[in-house]
Design an enzyme around this catalytic site. Structure first.
Site, PDB file in Angstrom:
ATOM      1  N   HIS A  17       0.837  -1.205   0.000  1.00 46.27           N
ATOM      2  CA  HIS A  17       0.000   0.000   0.000  1.00 46.27           C
ATOM      3  C   HIS A  17       0.870   1.253   0.000  1.00 46.27           C
ATOM      4  O   HIS A  17       0.618   2.202  -0.744  1.00 46.27           O
ATOM      5  CB  HIS A  17      -0.900   0.055   1.248  1.00 46.27           C
ATOM      6  CG  HIS A  17      -1.924  -1.013   1.339  1.00 46.27           C
ATOM      7  ND1 HIS A  17      -2.048  -1.816   2.446  1.00 46.27           N
ATOM      8  CD2 HIS A  17      -2.883  -1.415   0.476  1.00 46.27           C
ATOM      9  CE1 HIS A  17      -3.056  -2.655   2.271  1.00 46.27           C
ATOM     10  NE2 HIS A  17      -3.581  -2.438   1.070  1.00 46.27           N
ATOM     11  N   LYS A  41     -15.790  -7.329   6.781  1.00 44.26           N
ATOM     12  CA  LYS A  41     -14.448  -7.889   6.625  1.00 44.26           C
ATOM     13  C   LYS A  41     -13.803  -8.202   7.975  1.00 44.26           C
ATOM     14  O   LYS A  41     -12.657  -8.597   8.025  1.00 44.26           O
ATOM     15  CB  LYS A  41     -13.556  -6.938   5.819  1.00 44.26           C
ATOM     16  CG  LYS A  41     -13.916  -6.903   4.350  1.00 44.26           C
ATOM     17  CD  LYS A  41     -12.770  -6.363   3.555  1.00 44.26           C
ATOM     18  CE  LYS A  41     -13.065  -6.519   2.071  1.00 44.26           C
ATOM     19  NZ  LYS A  41     -11.918  -6.169   1.267  1.00 44.26           N
ATOM     20  N   ARG A  90      -2.793  -6.613  -8.375  1.00 47.15           N
ATOM     21  CA  ARG A  90      -1.718  -7.586  -8.195  1.00 47.15           C
ATOM     22  C   ARG A  90      -1.813  -8.766  -9.152  1.00 47.15           C
ATOM     23  O   ARG A  90      -0.825  -9.448  -9.394  1.00 47.15           O
ATOM     24  CB  ARG A  90      -1.732  -8.127  -6.764  1.00 47.15           C
ATOM     25  CG  ARG A  90      -1.419  -7.093  -5.719  1.00 47.15           C
ATOM     26  CD  ARG A  90      -1.563  -7.688  -4.350  1.00 47.15           C
ATOM     27  NE  ARG A  90      -2.940  -8.150  -4.179  1.00 47.15           N
ATOM     28  CZ  ARG A  90      -3.572  -8.265  -3.038  1.00 47.15           C
ATOM     29  NH1 ARG A  90      -2.953  -7.994  -1.926  1.00 47.15           N
ATOM     30  NH2 ARG A  90      -4.820  -8.663  -2.980  1.00 47.15           N
ATOM     31  N   SER A 128      -3.084  -7.662   3.039  1.00 40.91           N
ATOM     32  CA  SER A 128      -3.423  -7.488   4.456  1.00 40.91           C
ATOM     33  C   SER A 128      -3.918  -8.794   5.060  1.00 40.91           C
ATOM     34  O   SER A 128      -3.594  -9.123   6.203  1.00 40.91           O
ATOM     35  CB  SER A 128      -4.493  -6.412   4.621  1.00 40.91           C
ATOM     36  OG  SER A 128      -4.009  -5.153   4.239  1.00 40.91           O
TER      37      SER A 128
END
Length: 159
Positions: A17, A41, A90, A128
């Protein structure tokens, strides 16, 4: 002034990030890191903690703002006088999802543009989710997150 919005949960913020924000800060006058309030989440850190961790990790940049949001991204961007959103990609799976979101955002707000950046070499595998999983199992994540986040992760896991 050209402002770009970089949305995410940043749970926690990773070196990937940070790489994207640093590169965006060279391309735009201002980068707004928009941290999503997202209970679905199951965040490890509260929204306030995520904001603080991001501010600390990005304190070396003078053209950023970190804030939380819970509305539609296009509405949040409009409130920040921006028509640009930054998304990190990604993999092809990420791209397929992000292109769908870009099209939907543009349908809701004509002129709204999505800027895609790929991670720098050696950062594409960092997420993450993986950082939380590795840390939760006692693994070393010091190469994947800034020092302030590493400390916060260790403190959270020690509770």
């Amino acid at each position: 002034m050209k402002t770009v919005i970089y949305p995410g949960t940043f749970n926690p913020i990773t070196n990937g990030h940070i790489d994207l924000v640093e590169r965006a800060a060279k391309l735009f006058d201002k980068v707004v890191i928009a941290i999503a309030y997202s209970e679905k989440k199951q965040p490890m850190f509260s929204l306030e903690q995520r904001i603080t961790l991001c501010e600390q990790a990005l304190a070396h940049l003078d053209n950023i703002e970190v804030c939380g949001f819970s509305e539609l991204l296009v509405d949040f961007a409009r409130s920040k006088n921006s028509q640009f959103v930054l998304r990190g990609v990604r993999s092809m799976k990420d791209f397929e999802y992000e292109i769908q979101m870009a099209d939907m955002n543009r349908a809701m707000s004509p002129g709204f543009e999505t800027i895609f950046l790929t991670p720098a070499d050696g950062l594409s595998y960092i997420s993450s989710t993986l950082v939380r999983e590795i840390a939760g199992m006692g693994g070393d994540v010091s190469n994947f997150v800034p020092a302030n986040v590493l400390g916060a992760l260790q403190q959270q896991l020690d509770q």
